[in-house]
Design an enzyme around this catalytic site. Structure first.
Site, PDB file in Angstrom:
ATOM      1  N   ASP A 281       0.900  -1.141   0.153  1.00 36.01           N
ATOM      2  CA  ASP A 281       0.015  -0.098   0.087  1.00 36.01           C
ATOM      3  C   ASP A 281       0.844   0.968  -0.024  1.00 36.01           C
ATOM      4  O   ASP A 281       2.068   1.139   0.197  1.00 36.01           O
ATOM      5  CB  ASP A 281      -0.996  -0.199   1.076  1.00 36.01           C
ATOM      6  CG  ASP A 281      -2.238   0.754   0.822  1.00 36.01           C
ATOM      7  OD1 ASP A 281      -2.148   1.766  -0.242  1.00 36.01           O
ATOM      8  OD2 ASP A 281      -3.314   0.686   1.610  1.00 36.01           O
TER       9      ASP A 281
HETATM   10  C1  BGC Z   1      -5.095   3.160   0.046  1.00 40.15           C
HETATM   11  C2  BGC Z   1      -5.179   2.231  -1.051  1.00 40.15           C
HETATM   12  C3  BGC Z   1      -5.117   2.963  -2.316  1.00 40.15           C
HETATM   13  C4  BGC Z   1      -3.713   3.634  -2.440  1.00 40.15           C
HETATM   14  C5  BGC Z   1      -3.461   4.440  -3.646  1.00 40.15           C
HETATM   15  C6  BGC Z   1      -3.580   4.125  -0.210  1.00 40.15           C
HETATM   16  O1  BGC Z   1      -3.838   5.143   0.672  1.00 40.15           O
HETATM   17  O2  BGC Z   1      -4.947   2.632   1.436  1.00 40.15           O
HETATM   18  O3  BGC Z   1      -6.481   1.552  -0.827  1.00 40.15           O
HETATM   19  O4  BGC Z   1      -5.171   2.102  -3.517  1.00 40.15           O
HETATM   20  O5  BGC Z   1      -3.553   4.481  -1.465  1.00 40.15           O
HETATM   21  O6  BGC Z   1      -4.223   5.391  -4.174  1.00 40.15           O
END
Ligand code: BGC
Length: 740
Positions: A281
């Protein structure tokens, strides 16, 4: 004969797929042989180049230069056929010309916005949910996007957690079938088709169980709970072919998911045989330092790759440290090679090595984005997502001949909010339709619409009430719209208080006290608490955030052009103190029965145990009678199947849909089982007076659970089977015994 032909064709298809797969693997191996260690690491590096969807990332990096040097494998948050093509052209200037992946959070629609995922889950309509993902994939892929960071399949049982809006609610069975529908929708017939995007099952794992509902918080749970409740939707996504997984920000029993080899190596890539790749993530590799798990970014990089995290989103940990770690012998080169291979396989499968620009087609993009068909699909899914919580005196549906309607409340004219959180790619010219606009579209100028805002969402003053009361008095019927704003749910949007904010419930009270018929629409991305309204309003619709066509969809339901059919995918509490509250609880040794003494019973002194609205609850303009339950046997052996039939009759005046829910209870088991467990459901449509017979099957798989040794077993003994319209509205019961 037919079976033989089908079996032969399936065999040929599988031989063909295997042959293609091994051809791709050969090609990947030959590319891998040409790659330097630095180029390999480049493939594992993903950087943001568009909307910032995490903590601000001020990097001193010239992205174009890095692409040309082969130091970036994927970019996130860039969109548009033109720009993706231009960026891909830069990648073609790199030594090995390895194409980039473009990923984005296409969570509930791309240009045309669909209802938030929790709302879609309330439709219990797998075709509708799949359609939403399909349309999103068609739009996104036409804009050059190869990969969506969706579906989020995290089970969530705590409505304080802002990201409940992004999943399918509290139940592992419902969550699993929806995970499957979404993956199939995103990935279409086959990865590599121009209208397909890679799905990403996230966040692996248990992110939804953050302690106290506070986003990014740690998770502490038994392995049994993990396997039984939190992992099934991930397994379902994998079985449906999800190309990628994303790990999560949380620690799980003290170990960050990103550095967790039990999750990523043992379960996902080992036990489950996952062949795709895992992306971290946003910054989650780096955050292992903040967790106090790794001493610095270098150690975090080592831990992540060793634990099975293939791609690094935004941490710059691999790019900065992996080469040194390999040279120092701290990271096994096989882990790097395996990660690169997994990523390159997907690049081949998407056909990017043949034509890196194949998804970046401005002509297709123009025809696809915001098309009438896509908008119609969004309206279709939106109306199915609305849940009617109450309709006591049958005020709904409202007659279209009504002369004067008052629309009152801070969300009546809200349009931007209708998008909900995680709508990143809507066009500035595509403002969603408000409730007011929807009602106007539906009724034209025949009906006089009066409007008063009454208050703002967070107001503590009641100065607008007088005007609102006056407005209500001048109308035959009042429609109210209250709730949260769209950005009160979503990532980093946890709340300790989930009551409807400000003086909104006081406004509802003031309007109800005018004595006019009042319909209250509650809007939000999570279960909310609104006890005054729940007790005193006669008609309540929960309308979530419904997307681009929200206004029209709400008007379809309000005026009877669509009979509401949604059912809650998550329990609505009456009090914050009841949280976590979910239907699949186990018995206590001192169970409390409503209406009986609570002395030495498992109860609260100040609030009932029951929720305000139970899982599965949702009403229709018509009524359904359940009858004639029949089990074809009352005893089954372990390898047997039991057939359950029942009849459903539409006993009202409107054609309507019912979600018939099948729950079981394993009466005596070690360990103990929940009082109710959803095991199946069917959504059916019936004309007034019509009766349909439904058939369900229960076999060993549906009776099985994890025992204390984490073995998936079915224990012989007595079971109850229950069919109903909600977890608290069981209409038929019967029993059977599972024999040794
Ligand atoms: C989120 C993810 C997301 C990623 C990219 C993160 O902060 O937890 O779910 O896909 O950002 O935007």
């Amino acid at each position: 004969m037919n079976y033989k032909i089908i079996a032969c064709s399936l065999l040929l298809i599988s031989i063909n797929v295997k042959a293609q797969q091994s051809k791709i693997e050969q090609k990947v191996d030959s590319v891998l042989n040409l790659m330097t260690l630095q180029e390999k690491i480049g493939q594992l590096n993903q950087l943001n180049a568009g909307d910032v969807t995490g903590p601000e990332d001020k990097k001193n990096v010239n992205i174009l230069e890095e692409i040309r040097k082969g130091k970036i494998g994927s970019l996130l948050n860039v969109k548009g056929a033109k720009i993706t093509k231009e960026l891909q052209q830069e990648a073609m200037k790199s030594r090995l010309k390895i194409p980039l992946f473009f990923g984005q959070d296409v969570i509930h629609g791309y240009r045309v916005i669909f209802p938030i995922p929790l709302a879609e889950a309330a439709s219990w309509d797998l075709d509708a949910i799949k359609l939403s993902a399909r349309v999103s994939a068609r739009e996104a892929s036409s804009s050059g996007i190869h990969w969506t960071f969706a579906p989020m399949v995290d089970i969530a049982r705590d409505p304080r957690w802002g990201r409940v809006m992004e999943g399918a609610g509290e139940d592992p069975y419902l969550g699993s079938v929806i995970a499957r529908a979404r993956v199939l929708g995103f990935q279409g017939t086959s990865l590599g088709d121009l209208d397909a995007v890679m799905a990403c099952a996230k966040h692996f794992a248990a992110y939804g169980a953050a302690i106290a509902g506070r986003d990014y918080n740690g998770v502490d749970m038994s392995k049994r709970q993990l396997w039984e409740v939190y992992l099934p939707p991930f397994k379902a996504a994998l079985d449906a072919g999800a190309a990628t997984f994303m790990n999560s920000f949380n620690t799980l029993n003290g170990i960050p998911a990103t550095g967790n080899s039990y999750l990523q190596r043992d379960i996902l890539k080992g036990n489950w045989g996952f062949k795709g790749f895992v992306v971290s993530d946003w910054d989650s590799i780096k955050e292992m330092v903040a967790h106090g798990y790794a001493k610095d970014l270098k150690e975090a990089a080592q831990m992540a790759i060793t634990a099975g995290n293939d791609m690094d989103m935004e941490s710059n940990a691999y790019e900065g440290h992996l080469a040194k770690l390999v040279k120092e012998g701290k990271v096994n080169i096989d882990h790097v090679n395996d990660a690169v291979k997994r990523i390159l396989i997907k690049k081949f499968e998407l056909g990017l090595f043949d034509n890196p620009y194949r998804f970046s087609d401005e002509k297709r993009e123009k025809a696809e984005l915001n098309s009438l068909a896509n908008k119609a699909a969004s309206r279709e899914v939106a109306k199915k997502s609305i849940v009617m919580l109450k309709n006591e005196t049958g005020i709904l549906p409202i007659s279209k001949a009504t002369k004067t309607i008052a629309l009152i409340g801070p969300l009546v004219k809200a349009n931007q909010d209708m998008r909900g959180f995680w709508a990143l790619s809507w066009g500035k010219d595509d403002i969603p339709l408000s409730l007011y606009e929807g009602v106007r579209n539906k009724l034209g100028n025949k009906t006089k619409l009066l409007y008063a805002k009454g208050c703002n969402i967070n107001d503590s003053v009641t100065t607008g009430f007088r005007d609102a009361i006056e407005t209500a008095r001048n109308a035959e019927v009042v429609i109210m719209a209250v709730g949260e704003t769209f950005d009160m749910t979503g990532e980093a949007k946890s709340k300790a208080d989930i009551h409807i904010p400000g003086v909104q419930e006081q406004l509802v009270k003031a309007i109800i006290e005018t004595g006019k018929p009042v319909i209250v629409l509650v809007m939000g991305g999570r279960p909310l608490i609104f006890n005054y309204t729940a007790t005193n309003a006669k008609s309540i619709l929960f309308t979530w955030w419904l997307g681009s066509q929200a206004g029209d969809a709400m008007a379809d339901v309000l005026f009877g052009d669509y009979n509401p059919s949604g059912k809650l995918p998550i329990t609505f509490p009456r009090s914050i103190g009841q949280i976590p509250i979910y239907y699949a609880q186990t018995h206590t040794g001192r169970p409390f029965e409503e209406g009986k003494s609570a002395n030495y019973r498992s109860a609260y002194l100040d609030v009932s145990n029951s929720p305000q609205y139970a899982f599965g609850h949702g009403l229709s303009y018509t009524t359904f009678k359940y009858s004639d339950i029949n089990l074809d046997k009352t005893e089954i052996a372990l390898n047997d199947t039991i057939k359950i039939s029942l009849k459903i009759t539409n006993t009202g005046k409107y054609t309507g849909e019912e979600v018939v829910q099948l729950y079981i209870q394993d009466k005596v088991a070690q360990p103990v089982r929940p009082i109710l467990e959803l095991k199946d459901f069917q959504k059916i449509k019936l004309a007034p007076g019509e009766t349909k017979q439904l058939v369900f099957y229960i076999e060993k798989e549906k009776l099985s659970f994890y025992n204390d040794d984490l073995k998936w077993i079915a224990q012989p003994g007595d079971f109850e089977v229950m069919l109903g319209s909600a977890a608290d509205d069981i209409r038929l019961r019967n029993a059977f015994t599972l024999k040794d």
